[in-house]
Write an enzyme that holds these catalytic residues in place. Structure first.
Site, PDB file in Angstrom:
ATOM      1  N   ARG A 104      54.959  26.693  -3.382  1.00 45.08           N
ATOM      2  CA  ARG A 104      55.277  27.393  -2.143  1.00 45.08           C
ATOM      3  C   ARG A 104      54.428  28.659  -2.062  1.00 45.08           C
ATOM      4  O   ARG A 104      54.124  29.280  -3.070  1.00 45.08           O
ATOM      5  CB  ARG A 104      56.759  27.772  -2.102  1.00 45.08           C
ATOM      6  N   ARG A 114      65.575  14.913   5.398  1.00 47.06           N
ATOM      7  CA  ARG A 114      66.279  15.999   6.075  1.00 47.06           C
ATOM      8  C   ARG A 114      66.169  15.865   7.594  1.00 47.06           C
ATOM      9  O   ARG A 114      67.134  16.058   8.329  1.00 47.06           O
ATOM     10  CB  ARG A 114      65.719  17.351   5.622  1.00 47.06           C
ATOM     11  N   ASP A 129      54.050  18.167   7.183  1.00 48.05           N
ATOM     12  CA  ASP A 129      53.975  18.975   8.399  1.00 48.05           C
ATOM     13  C   ASP A 129      53.596  20.426   8.104  1.00 48.05           C
ATOM     14  O   ASP A 129      52.717  20.992   8.768  1.00 48.05           O
ATOM     15  CB  ASP A 129      55.328  18.922   9.118  1.00 48.05           C
TER      16      ASP A 129
END
Length: 322
Positions: A74, A173, A105
């Site tokens: 991240r 999700r 994405d």
């Protein structure tokens, strides 16, 4: 574009086949006379200048490995203008002419920002969720699907042995593809996906109907974004008076050796990314439609990023589970 040296990174959640894609990018580029650098730890490594030249041997013996040997991380800093400016500075420092980004994405949005800064990028869809627009399949989906299906088959053995209802939560999700396809292939009685909320009473009614005709066990598949498997399991147990268990597959779906389909898809996409860079294209994302490689503008892909699902397949599941 005077293309002499390219870089490749993997970003976001790991997906089986990412290594195969990096291998294809590297070897196709070298075949075409280009130099290739691997960026370790995604956009974080890009900001920190963690780039290493890759040769043919660097990507040997990785096509069968899950995960990503370039690793992923991240990077909140990359979301800032200052962070992205550092990334471009590092790319220029290493004399990189173009960057191939493999991810989902969020990774695409990072590539889009670099494109806006004038740096040539190409995106490859690497995510198990199969939720990237502009492509029929993403790298990693087939492997994750088969991992989930294998688990469902094993759980069904126990469900039938003990006459239980099992609620199985799979990843997804915002996208229900893993739940939909694994549920259909695994003979599930009901499937819950984020794209189509379903009345839980209808699921209970379906299970009770099965019990009334002598059915001893049931399987319910829940995508993580469609609700709490624990709560759904409790509701089913209360309203069907059947012994109910909940299994959350979790990150087991991300790992494992990629299937043949994912290895082939990743290899084709990685090579195609180099081909379109050599054609002078940039700010594009790679996809596959009707088994043919294609590319589209990254802005177009992200503007049309609402994920859809084949509702007819959900209806088919309900019809076959009577």
């Amino acid at each position: 574009m005077n293309l002499k040296r390219i870089a490749v990174l993997t970003s976001g959640g790991d997906a089986p086949g990412m290594n195969a894609a990096v291998r294809a990018v590297t070897r196709k580029a070298i075949f075409e006379g280009l130099e290739v650098y691997g960026v370790y730890n995604g956009y974080q490594g890009l900001i920190e200048g963690d780039l290493v030249e890759l040769n043919l041997g660097s990507v040997g013996d990785i096509i069968q490995r899950g995960g990503t040997f370039l690793r992923s991380a991240r990077c909140p800093e990359f979301r800032t203008e200052e962070g992205r400016a550092k990334a471009v500075e590092q790319l220029k420092k290493f004399n990189i002419d173009a960057l191939v980004v493999i991810g989902g994405d969020g990774s695409y949005r990072g590539a889009q920002k670099l494109t806006e800064l004038g740096f040539p990028t190409i995106g490859l869809p690497g995510t198990i969720d199969n939720d990237i627009p502009g492509t029929d399949a993403t790298i990693g989906f087939d492997t994750a699907l088969n991992t989930a299906l294998d688990a469902i088959d094993k759980i069904r053995d126990t469900a039938s042995s003990h006459e239980r209802t099992y609620v199985i939560e799979v990843m997804g999700r915002d996208a229900g593809d893993i739940a939909l396809y694994s549920g259909l292939a695994g003979g599930a009685e009901s499937i819950l996906v984020p794209e189509r909320p379903e009345d839980l009473n209808a699921i209970v009614e379906r299970i009770n109907h099965g019990i009334a005709r002598g059915k001893k066990h049931s399987i319910v598949i829940v995508a993580e974004g469609a609700g709490s498997a624990e709560e759904i399991g409790k509701l089913i147990a209360e309203k069907t008076n059947s012994e109910t268990r909940v299994t959350i597959l979790g990150h087991i779906q991300r790992g494992g050796s990629p299937t043949a389909a994912d290895r082939v898809l990743a290899s084709r996409m990685g090579a195609y990314a180099v081909e379109i860079l050599l054609e002078g294209k940039a700010g594009r994302v790679v996809g596959i439609r009707n088994n043919q490689m294609m590319d589209l503008d990254i802005d177009e892909a992200l503007d049309n990023n609402k994920h859809t699902i084949d509702m007819q397949l959900i209806d088919l599941v309900n019809q076959l589970s009577i």
